[in-house]
Design an enzyme around this catalytic site. Sequence first.
Site, mmCIF file in Angstrom:
data_model
loop_
_atom_site.group_PDB
_atom_site.id
_atom_site.type_symbol
_atom_site.label_atom_id
_atom_site.label_comp_id
_atom_site.label_asym_id
_atom_site.label_seq_id
_atom_site.Cartn_x
_atom_site.Cartn_y
_atom_site.Cartn_z
ATOM 1 N N SER A 1 0.804 -1.230 0.000
ATOM 2 C CA SER A 1 0.000 0.000 0.000
ATOM 3 C C SER A 1 0.836 1.279 0.000
ATOM 4 O O SER A 1 0.289 2.377 -0.188
ATOM 5 C CB SER A 1 -0.909 0.018 1.228
ATOM 6 O OG SER A 1 -0.136 -0.057 2.409
ATOM 7 N N TYR A 2 2.150 1.185 0.217
ATOM 8 C CA TYR A 2 2.995 2.396 0.234
ATOM 9 C C TYR A 2 3.188 2.898 -1.193
ATOM 10 O O TYR A 2 3.649 2.153 -2.041
ATOM 11 C CB TYR A 2 4.379 2.108 0.833
ATOM 12 C CG TYR A 2 4.418 1.659 2.272
ATOM 13 C CD1 TYR A 2 3.324 1.787 3.127
ATOM 14 C CD2 TYR A 2 5.575 1.067 2.790
ATOM 15 C CE1 TYR A 2 3.392 1.352 4.447
ATOM 16 C CE2 TYR A 2 5.643 0.639 4.110
ATOM 17 C CZ TYR A 2 4.545 0.784 4.922
ATOM 18 O OH TYR A 2 4.614 0.347 6.231
ATOM 19 N N SER A 3 2.895 4.158 -1.568
ATOM 20 C CA SER A 3 2.303 5.172 -0.721
ATOM 21 C C SER A 3 1.008 5.665 -1.362
ATOM 22 O O SER A 3 0.947 6.732 -1.961
ATOM 23 C CB SER A 3 3.288 6.332 -0.554
ATOM 24 O OG SER A 3 3.834 6.659 -1.851
#
Length: 315
Positions: free
Chosen positions: A54-56
Amino acid sequence: MTSPLRQLGTSDLHVFPLALGGNVFGWTADESTSFAVLDAYAAAGGNFVDTADSYSAWAEGNQGGESETVVGRWLASRGNRADVVLATKVGAHPQYKGLSPATIKAAAEESLRRLGTDHIDLYYTHFDDESVPVEEIVAALDQLVKDGKVRAVAASNISPERLRASLDFAEAEGLARYAAIQPHYNLVSRDTYEGDLQDTAERAGLAAVPYFALASGFLTGKYRPGTVVESARASRAGEHLATERGRRVLDALDAVARAHDAEVATVALAWLASRPTVAAPIASARTPEQLPALVAVADLTLSAAELATLDEASA
């Protein structure tokens, strides 16, 4: 000289006592700066890189996966995949939310693609998904281990009850069990881990790899009364200055840092690295200049009296 590497719980992974956080890669650090940070970390003996699918996604114009992509390109350009313990997470990517078995399987394939590798060393559930029975989550993770796509599994942001249920099920069925836990834990946030969760981890032989190890930068010592810090995380870090405990902790860190001629951040990380179950705190660096204070944790041992001073200030 003895190796600073620590065994990660019950797994066969051995890690540097400071995990390099990848949340800034492709967000506040562009690709060339990220490469420079990763190069400096590796040159200092570091081998444990922590990222997430999920970054970023929270940054404007990003979709998630940016950090994994940067790390993957770095690994490919340096040809050092075998030297790196690579950790990533599943469950919070906008397109792969939650922990249904189908989501875990699909998200893992996407992470492997972005990272340019055929296996992930340590695979975390990023946030527990209580809508899915732990049996289904554990079985899905076990399948990834059986398929050779993941070496060890771990959990982050999970309740003690769900953690125990997961461990019990894995044990009973002979499936891959969690080797590590990633809790929110630092000198100004102790109750987020200490107590039932830490006790559960300790009984099961899990290694803790704490995030927010420097409290969003507050424990670097750069936040002081009357100072203004330009940072994406300044408001969160600055909140600690308003508390009596925050100021007490800074005073204690200053005193211990002076005694060792060390950076405040190094002392804060050394306290964390000394705690029961903790194998390696996670901290990120936006620039190579921020890195020396982080990796210096490998060479700093605090005395019992110094640890007691910090315990008391942070209680």
